[in-house]
Design a protein around this motif. Structure first.
Motif, PDB file in Angstrom:
ATOM      1  N   UNK A   1     -40.887  29.425 -33.561  1.00  0.00           N
ATOM      2  CA  UNK A   1     -41.518  29.084 -34.757  1.00  0.00           C
ATOM      3  C   UNK A   1     -43.044  28.940 -34.373  1.00  0.00           C
ATOM      4  N   UNK A   2     -43.520  28.388 -35.315  1.00  0.00           N
ATOM      5  CA  UNK A   2     -45.225  28.421 -35.453  1.00  0.00           C
ATOM      6  C   UNK A   2     -45.704  27.684 -34.099  1.00  0.00           C
ATOM      7  N   UNK A   3     -45.127  26.884 -33.795  1.00  0.00           N
ATOM      8  CA  UNK A   3     -45.524  26.015 -32.362  1.00  0.00           C
ATOM      9  C   UNK A   3     -47.222  25.746 -32.766  1.00  0.00           C
ATOM     10  N   UNK A   4     -47.423  25.052 -33.600  1.00  0.00           N
ATOM     11  CA  UNK A   4     -48.745  24.881 -34.086  1.00  0.00           C
ATOM     12  C   UNK A   4     -49.646  24.364 -33.235  1.00  0.00           C
ATOM     13  N   UNK A   5     -49.266  23.343 -32.122  1.00  0.00           N
ATOM     14  CA  UNK A   5     -50.154  22.722 -31.056  1.00  0.00           C
ATOM     15  C   UNK A   5     -50.843  23.732 -30.422  1.00  0.00           C
TER      16      UNK A   5
ATOM     17  N   UNK B   1     -41.640  27.827 -39.812  1.00  0.00           N
ATOM     18  CA  UNK B   1     -42.581  26.741 -39.425  1.00  0.00           C
ATOM     19  C   UNK B   1     -41.651  26.075 -38.365  1.00  0.00           C
ATOM     20  N   UNK B   2     -42.281  25.110 -37.583  1.00  0.00           N
ATOM     21  CA  UNK B   2     -41.488  24.292 -36.525  1.00  0.00           C
ATOM     22  C   UNK B   2     -41.871  24.555 -35.361  1.00  0.00           C
ATOM     23  N   UNK B   3     -41.457  23.668 -34.410  1.00  0.00           N
ATOM     24  CA  UNK B   3     -42.078  23.480 -32.859  1.00  0.00           C
ATOM     25  C   UNK B   3     -41.070  23.423 -31.964  1.00  0.00           C
TER      26      UNK B   3
END
Lengths: 262, 262
Positions: free
Chosen positions: A41-45, A134-136
């Motif tokens: 997933x995105x793993x935004x951090x 989306x997601x982490x």
């Protein structure tokens, strides 16, 4: 076994055919790399500049991983190859491998062209949100490695415009020289644009996204089945090429040709 | 867009279905990585222990690249994930990222199982000569990166046997406990072997090698064509699974189960 298509011009003759063959082969690499990135997933951090924990780096986590991996690959000689352009060329360690005489095919001024800042921004701000969920899931290291794979595949393809421009120029120098001398970017862009060819490229990469991103199954009797799902939405790959890969490749070609008579 | 299949167990429930889904998805990664490695010829000097020019390393060039890249990825937290096992676990730097609580799914003794020495030897001495063309194109850094991609994909798949064994054990502990208590490896191996399932896996990975390794073309009218060539010979991928991936995965399962009651 099929003889593998060489991906590099070193020690081989560069022709219109070999350039085209390499561009086609690089499409597969790009599609594979996107499919691999889409596992996570995105793993935004990892893109957040305020959360990096690598000491001595001020950028994001992914920037740290790319910088440090590029340093390892620079020592291994990756950037001695004129097809390869680093994302962070400043302060790269020198190559530790014996110098190899790559065929001097490009005009020396080509070495100064590096539009990876644009590739980086396009990839993270425009492309990535289109094809990852989306997601982490916490797989930050593997995600950053996958991002590097996508970035390197896209960068190589886009900077291959230097080779495209050189073969085109050698094939018909008189076609390009007036526009080069008058620094007429628009005229050069027109000379380098073939809409019908670009349409075929777009169709082909969408077809590759369908072919390589399908779920392949076989029954006990060996019959194969597929469920019509794709790991990366094929029109997104078409759009990647139409909006970014082909325009940026032509930008590299124009920049190269403008320096071709220096 | 298709929801990507999570490749990692972190933050998700591990079931027989999720394990199977991950194994199937990892096949794609393995096939992609072999196809990418096949772009380059053998490039034998990178495997020669006498030619390495990395200071402070005594192994081959490829070993240096793998060690240094693993060090970068270790700092990025890759090996905090119980699915990941380094090839050179000694002297890896600690993770710099905040500790993530991966779901404690495996028995703690599983962490001590690492058969990457066998994976390394299988890959370089047996598999690689089967699917790369002879020759030397000088692309050493990119070739070593490709080798690392293959090694990591194979290692992850093979060590995923820990998860396979744990779900099987939880599903029917009484089936395994007698053989575990008597340390009967052969009995465990028999309990873990399903020939008909293995036959389907072999057929499926060959089909994937055909699907992902074909040359995809489209005509001006959008019709797709292919020339029947494959970038990696499909029976070699079937053989990889039959002779090495599935037996080594079962070895990991046996090793894991033998420690399961500790």
């Amino acid at each position: 076994m099929t003889t593998p298509v060489a991906s590099c011009v070193s020690d081989s003759v560069v022709t219109l055919d070999s350039v085209r063959e390499s561009l086609v082969r690089q499409e597969d690499t790009i599609v594979f790399s996107l499919i691999e990135r889409a596992k996570f997933p995105t793993n935004a951090p990892i893109y957040d500049h305020s959360l990096n924990s690598f000491p001595g780096f001020s950028g994001s986590f992914v920037e740290s991983v790319v910088r440090e991996t590029e340093a390892v690959q620079a020592k291994a000689g990756r950037y001695e190859n004129p097809e390869e352009n680093p994302f962070f060329p400043d302060n790269l360690p020198p190559s530790l491998v014996p110098h190899r005489n790559y065929t001097q095919f490009l005009h020396p001024a080509g070495a100064s062209i590096n539009i990876n800042k644009k590739v980086w921004d396009m990839y993270f701000t425009q492309l990535l949100p289109l094809f990852v969920a989306p997601g982490d899931d916490g797989n930050y290291a593997a995600t950053a490695s996958s991002d590097l794979g996508c970035l390197q595949a896209l960068s190589r393809r886009i900077h291959y415009g230097k080779f495209v421009a050189e073969v085109k120029y050698r094939d018909a120098p008189h076609d390009y020289e007036p526009a080069i001398r008058s620094k007429d970017r628009d005229a050069l862009m027109n000379l380098l644009t073939f809409k019908s060819v670009e349409d075929i490229v777009k169709m082909r990469v969408e077809k590759k996204a369908m072919t390589f991103g399908q779920e392949v199954n076989v029954n006990a009797n060996g019959t194969s089945t597929t469920n019509g799902n794709y790991k990366v939405d094929p029109p997104i790959v078409g759009r990647l090429y139409e909006e970014w890969v082909m325009p940026l490749t032509k930008l590299v070609q124009v920049e190269y040709l403008l320096r071709r008579l220096d």
